[in-house]
Design a protein around this motif. Structure first.
Motif, PDB file in Angstrom:
ATOM      1  N   ARG A   1      -0.373   3.948  45.602  1.00  0.00           N
ATOM      2  CA  ARG A   1      -1.524   4.083  46.489  1.00  0.00           C
ATOM      3  C   ARG A   1      -1.130   3.659  47.902  1.00  0.00           C
ATOM      4  O   ARG A   1      -0.435   2.664  48.091  1.00  0.00           O
ATOM      5  CB  ARG A   1      -2.676   3.228  45.987  1.00  0.00           C
ATOM      6  N   TYR A   2      -1.603   4.420  48.907  1.00  0.00           N
ATOM      7  CA  TYR A   2      -1.327   4.130  50.319  1.00  0.00           C
ATOM      8  C   TYR A   2      -1.913   2.773  50.696  1.00  0.00           C
ATOM      9  O   TYR A   2      -3.065   2.481  50.387  1.00  0.00           O
ATOM     10  CB  TYR A   2      -1.934   5.230  51.198  1.00  0.00           C
ATOM     11  N   VAL A   3      -1.105   1.922  51.348  1.00  0.00           N
ATOM     12  CA  VAL A   3      -1.583   0.608  51.782  1.00  0.00           C
ATOM     13  C   VAL A   3      -1.363   0.340  53.269  1.00  0.00           C
ATOM     14  O   VAL A   3      -1.835  -0.669  53.779  1.00  0.00           O
ATOM     15  CB  VAL A   3      -0.973  -0.539  50.942  1.00  0.00           C
TER      16      VAL A   3
ATOM     17  N   TYR B   1       3.424   2.493  50.380  1.00  0.00           N
ATOM     18  CA  TYR B   1       2.653   2.741  49.159  1.00  0.00           C
ATOM     19  C   TYR B   1       2.945   1.638  48.155  1.00  0.00           C
ATOM     20  O   TYR B   1       4.094   1.199  48.049  1.00  0.00           O
ATOM     21  CB  TYR B   1       3.010   4.113  48.557  1.00  0.00           C
ATOM     22  N   ALA B   2       1.916   1.221  47.425  1.00  0.00           N
ATOM     23  CA  ALA B   2       2.077   0.170  46.408  1.00  0.00           C
ATOM     24  C   ALA B   2       1.927   0.785  45.023  1.00  0.00           C
ATOM     25  O   ALA B   2       1.054   1.627  44.791  1.00  0.00           O
ATOM     26  CB  ALA B   2       1.024  -0.909  46.616  1.00  0.00           C
TER      27      ALA B   2
ATOM     28  N   GLU C   1       5.843  -2.600  46.643  1.00  0.00           N
ATOM     29  CA  GLU C   1       5.601  -1.706  47.779  1.00  0.00           C
ATOM     30  C   GLU C   1       6.880  -0.960  48.142  1.00  0.00           C
ATOM     31  O   GLU C   1       7.973  -1.524  48.082  1.00  0.00           O
ATOM     32  CB  GLU C   1       5.091  -2.481  48.999  1.00  0.00           C
TER      33      GLU C   1
ATOM     34  N   GLU D   1       0.702   1.357  41.522  1.00  0.00           N
ATOM     35  CA  GLU D   1      -0.567   1.059  40.872  1.00  0.00           C
ATOM     36  C   GLU D   1      -0.297   0.479  39.493  1.00  0.00           C
ATOM     37  O   GLU D   1       0.631   0.906  38.808  1.00  0.00           O
ATOM     38  CB  GLU D   1      -1.422   2.322  40.745  1.00  0.00           C
TER      39      GLU D   1
ATOM     40  N   THR E   1      -2.682   8.953  47.318  1.00  0.00           N
ATOM     41  CA  THR E   1      -1.730   8.545  46.282  1.00  0.00           C
ATOM     42  C   THR E   1      -0.577   9.542  46.205  1.00  0.00           C
ATOM     43  O   THR E   1      -0.727  10.705  46.577  1.00  0.00           O
ATOM     44  CB  THR E   1      -2.399   8.457  44.890  1.00  0.00           C
TER      45      THR E   1
END
Length: 91
Positions: free
Chosen positions: A54-56, A85-86, A76, A88, A44
């Protein structure tokens, strides 16, 4: 009052400046879960407003080498060197 960065509607064409989709100056927060191009991948990150991401995955690129920003989902953002990253959800 905290707020998340605003994102324009997708499918705007290839002339979209990529910088509009780069998360500026994220702060490392989470554990290192991998590496890409000798850079750590953090689980994160947090932006300047305190929003957590958060890493996606890894950003895809167009044939011309630019990031394919149209492939990003709402919420994102790209973090250099090409990590996605998205945002949260707020609790």
């Amino acid at each position: 009052m905290q707020f998340a960065p605003f994102r324009m509607a997708p499918r705007l064409g290839q002339n979209i400046p990529t910088k509009y989709f780069i998360l500026a100056d994220p702060k490392d927060k989470g554990a290192v879960i991998g590496r890409l191009a000798d850079h750590p991948i953090r689980e994160t990150v947090v932006d300047g407003h305190g929003c957590s991401y958060r890493y996606v995955g890894v950003a895809t690129r167009n044939p011309d080498g630019r990031y394919d920003v149209e492939a990003l989902r709402p919420g994102e953002w790209i973090v250099q060197p090409g990590l996605v990253y998205a945002l949260e959800a707020k609790r």
